[in-house]
Write an enzyme that holds these catalytic residues in place. Sequence first.
Site, PDB file in Angstrom:
ATOM      1  N   THR A  14      20.649  18.695  47.242  1.00 43.36           N
ATOM      2  CA  THR A  14      20.922  18.337  45.846  1.00 43.36           C
ATOM      3  C   THR A  14      22.368  18.605  45.459  1.00 43.36           C
ATOM      4  OG1 THR A  14      18.629  18.868  45.290  1.00 43.36           O
ATOM      5  CG2 THR A  14      20.164  18.703  43.463  1.00 43.36           C
ATOM      6  N   TYR A  27      16.912  11.612  41.885  1.00 45.35           N
ATOM      7  CA  TYR A  27      18.221  11.645  42.541  1.00 45.35           C
ATOM      8  C   TYR A  27      18.036  11.403  44.029  1.00 45.35           C
ATOM      9  CZ  TYR A  27      16.971  16.317  44.191  1.00 45.35           C
ATOM     10  OH  TYR A  27      16.339  17.374  44.796  1.00 45.35           O
ATOM     11  N   THR A  93      17.737  23.110  48.498  1.00 41.13           N
ATOM     12  CA  THR A  93      17.052  24.346  48.118  1.00 41.13           C
ATOM     13  C   THR A  93      15.627  24.451  48.658  1.00 41.13           C
ATOM     14  OG1 THR A  93      16.295  23.363  46.026  1.00 41.13           O
ATOM     15  CG2 THR A  93      18.402  24.536  45.993  1.00 41.13           C
ATOM     16  N   ASP A  94      15.002  23.329  49.021  1.00 43.28           N
ATOM     17  CA  ASP A  94      13.583  23.374  49.394  1.00 43.28           C
ATOM     18  C   ASP A  94      13.324  24.253  50.607  1.00 43.28           C
ATOM     19  OD1 ASP A  94      12.909  21.755  47.307  1.00 43.28           O
ATOM     20  OD2 ASP A  94      12.518  19.965  48.502  1.00 43.28           O
ATOM     21  N   LYS A 166      12.333  30.747  47.035  1.00 46.33           N
ATOM     22  CA  LYS A 166      12.333  29.824  45.911  1.00 46.33           C
ATOM     23  C   LYS A 166      11.081  30.072  45.082  1.00 46.33           C
ATOM     24  CE  LYS A 166      13.242  25.000  44.712  1.00 46.33           C
ATOM     25  NZ  LYS A 166      13.573  23.648  45.228  1.00 46.33           N
ATOM     26  N   GLU A 284      -8.247  44.889  53.869  1.00 44.72           N
ATOM     27  CA  GLU A 284      -9.550  44.221  53.816  1.00 44.72           C
ATOM     28  C   GLU A 284      -9.905  43.580  55.154  1.00 44.72           C
ATOM     29  OE1 GLU A 284     -10.684  42.220  49.924  1.00 44.72           O
ATOM     30  OE2 GLU A 284      -8.497  42.149  49.810  1.00 44.72           O
TER      31      GLU A 284
END
Length: 329
Positions: A14, A27, A93-94, A166, A284
């Site tokens: 981006t 975009y 950023t992903d 993120k 657990e």
Amino acid sequence: MSIGHIRILSCGGTIAGRAASLSGKAYTAGEMGIAPLLNEIAKAGLSWSVETRDISSVGSQDIGWEQWQALHKAVLEAMNDDTVSGIIITHGTDTAEETALLLDRTLTTPKPIVLVGAMRTSDTLGSDALRNLANALRVVADTNSAQRGVMVVMGDEVHTARDIRKTATQGVSAFGSFPRGPLGTVTPSSLDWFMPPHRMETTARNSFPQSLPRVDILYLHAGMDRQPVDAILSTRPEGVVIAGLGQGNAPTAIIAALAEAVEAGIPVVRASRVDDGLVDRNVEVNDDAFGFVAARAYNPQKARILLQLLIAEGHRDMTSLQTAFDQHD
């Protein structure tokens, strides 16, 4: 602060994208490059000696082994170039946290290395692209930035690759750090560190492999049977990470199927689909009995990267894998 020569390695995303309209959300990633951003930074009177090299021009959802190989090679070249004082990687950023962790584990950091992205393209209203890049330049130029591992700069904060994640799909405050919080805060004109440099080792924590072994992530949910486990195992992965319930918990049928995988020599790591919190051993789920590894502070996507690197080095037993996941530095 000492301002040296900075090399920027561009991987698209981006921060280098072009918006469909000034106010819309759509975009195309990696279409504009970062030259316009550097021109604007220079106009603002922020002066650094910078050169750029293109590695890829994709959205980070398409980052994979081919791009990681090229990026790792380019970072090594910059580290070995005496004229380069610091390295910036522009990235989507992903999957920024996965790329950052892969580099952090397979590189030493005698020079500062900063990964930076943006949540909004530079040609849209309220863009964070220009500010984030200026902040990254400020961090890399600082004499106290070396020996901190690979860092990620987003939203006026400096994060470690180990802790960054993120946390939001939209908005410019989309990243956080768990469990330790950010290393510092930064603006284009200031930088405050919250702790001293902490990465003094002279060798990488893991070798950069010739290839990454296949490790799949299984997302768990209520009412689940063993069919999804069987489907994943049919692809013959070398490891499995679960995005488990709560503290990495799983339905009884899933536990049984994964225990069979461990018996067949496939390491299984229990991570959590919950954003924050440690996944401890034997809470657990009886990890000792089933041979599972607790992800501790690693979320599923980061646990996958670490497990891939460890398997590539020949680590498959529960004890050695758990030791690596227990490290907090």
